[in-house]
Design an enzyme around this catalytic site. Structure first.
Site: not given
Lengths: 354, 354
Positions: B138, B165, B218, B221, B236
């Site tokens: 992004k 996104v 998972g 970040e 986003k």
């Protein structure tokens, strides 16, 4: 910059909405896509085959005057004398397309569910004449998708139909945005009339009240039985299966049950329990690779992806190999949304040519 | 039929998932789109710039052996001697792209939110070298969308980013399926981690429990603060505003509030009342045509289009001039869904060339 000759086969509410939307989006289409347009043909059962390669007057079309032959000088003459040359006075679809020098034909007659005719024959003629075809008529997909797709491919023309199902860009989504994705199954709510009727029944009103309310909202087909008995939903399901799952399913292979059999008290109780009835379409590929499809009333739990569709809203949930679930919901689409489906197909059909 | 040389800039979880998906979809890409591929470049911080115009061995890439220089004869030599010619031993992105004869570069390094570097510089180099660029990053959109779009246009290359996104084809939907439509506003839930944390808190667990659960799934970040404080959602939102609303909004113009300030009891009470908290992104064009955007915790009613997104699901609701509401929901997307975003962009970048 290129000017495209547009022909309207059928000119009811959707046609009027499309003409208005074309007007509204003209500057944008010119600036962003280099597309200009003029309407060179209109055909209706009442007015006959009207064509003018120089263009018909939009205002006259919207006021309905073209039926009386006043939309342009050329169409006037074609009205006043029936036995002129093909150029000025077409008597069938091929002559009409030629006289209008048609680049894009909008096939927007109402559906004949059992055979799809004469729409299929008209689309065939248009593709053979070298025009792109954009349709809002599900009959052509249900009855002749493979033939028309092959014909369009062979002629290097587009045959597009985003306006046929659920007032959302479903077909173009798969064609353009989901390449090489596999669709395992889908479920959806594709019929507004039954949604409105069921909601009226939940409020304690009768089935007949519901039909009247749907008619007042303008979402009902001419014959409400077509919505109520699940034909409309089945035709849309059939179109989706044929195109998106590449399975040659015919309409009579879809198990179909409408909402007439539902008891009013059951409908109210289901809503009270938070699991209201909806007319649900579903299709799934079975272990042998065959597609099985059905339309029928089902109760929808509040955490179901289909729960988002209240009132006249439409929804479709896809099960894909690359995403466990993808849901698209169109909230309160209207005539303008249907017209936009035709407009976007038109832009996509010609954007590579400008 | 044409074979495309693919280069991976970054090779973490998404890169591995993409290599596996490319393998799985090979036959389909060949048959339906005439596309063949080989991987001719991989670059990571650890392994350096590895290139082989003849192709690297996929199995070695997946097993991580390329880092030790065993993925192909040519890359072996590029590993063993650093001071060879550019062809065999690239030392920077431009040499690497040239040595790999790159047709399509996948930019899949992790985001540097403040500057977007060095990804922006890498994308610029790839477009200038004549490669298409497909990114999941992004940062390139947020920091350099206009410049990179112009550069791609000038070079006749594609710069695509459907993987950035919400794990749904949002950008391609607007580009391909909604031509000439105007986006007035959107609202969405774009961050899985905060969704998981809030659901854990609703079940009576702590904020820290929620973070651990999101990490176990998972979806978090590397630094959870990036999710929890709304940075991920803001980035986003910023990307969507820049691309879909064509408004040059910068990240610091987005009002941003995370979920740390929420009281656990309030979170439970909100869920019990059927109006759970979610981290919501929203953007809207105001009366002067400026776009105002914010990210923050909001309560979502059960009949809100955003209510469909539970757990790790993501959702976006669009307000358009041609449809009052269009909602897309991705249910439980995973790494494979992100990889598919890259694959579909690759197909779309090159499908006209075969």
């Amino acid at each position: 910059m290129k000017t495209f000759n547009l022909c309207f086969l059928g000119f009811g509410n959707v046609g009027h909405a499309l003409v208005r939307l074309l007007g509204e989006k003209s500057a944008e289409m010119r600036e962003e896509y280099g597309i200009e347009w003029r309407i060179t043909g209109v055909a209706t059962r009442r007015a006959g085959w009207i064509a003018s390669a120089e263009g018909l007057a939009v205002e006259s079309l919207l006021s309905g005057e073209f039926a009386a032959g006043s939309s342009s000088s050329q169409s006037k003459s074609s009205e006043s004398s029936e036995s002129k040359s093909n150029e000025s006075s077409p008597t069938n679809v091929r002559e009409w397309l030629a006289a209008a020098r048609c680049d894009v034909m909008f096939e927007i007659t109402s559906l004949e569910p059992l055979t799809g005719q004469p729409a299929v024959e008209h689309v065939r003629a248009a593709l053979e004449s070298g025009a792109h075809v954009v349709t809002a008529n599900k009959g052509t997909i249900v009855h002749a998708y493979r033939e028309l797709r092959s014909l369009a491919l062979a002629r290097g023309r587009h045959f597009l139909f985003d306006a046929t199902v659920a007032d959302m860009p479903v077909f173009s989504l798969f064609r353009e945005c989901l390449p090489a994705a596999r669709l395992h199954a889908f479920r959806g709510i594709f019929n507004s009339t039954t949604g409105v009727i069921l909601e009226e029944m939940e409020r304690g009103r009768t089935f007949a009240d519901g039909v009247r309310r749907a008619q007042a909202l303008g979402v009902t087909e001419t014959d409400p039985a077509y919505d109520v008995d699940g034909w409309d939903a089945a035709v849309k399901t059939c179109a989706l299966v044929n195109v998106l799952m590449d399975a040659p399913l015919s309409l009579d292979q879809i198990e179909r049950e409408g909402i007439r059999g539902l008891d009013a008290e059951d409908v109210r109780a289901a809503r009270a329990a938070g699991r209201p009835y909806k007319l649900v379409s579903r299709a799934e590929r079975d272990a042998e690779g065959r597609v099985v499809a059905r339309v029928g009333a089902e109760q929808i739990a509040s955490d179901d992806p289909l729960a988002a569709a209240g009132g006249t809203s439409l929804v479709i949930n896809f099960e894909l190999d690359i995403l466990p679930g993808l849901t698209l919901t169109a909230h309160h689409p209207d005539l303008r949304s249907t017209a936009y489906g035709l407009l976007s197909d038109f832009i996509n059909a010609v954007r590579a040519e400008t």
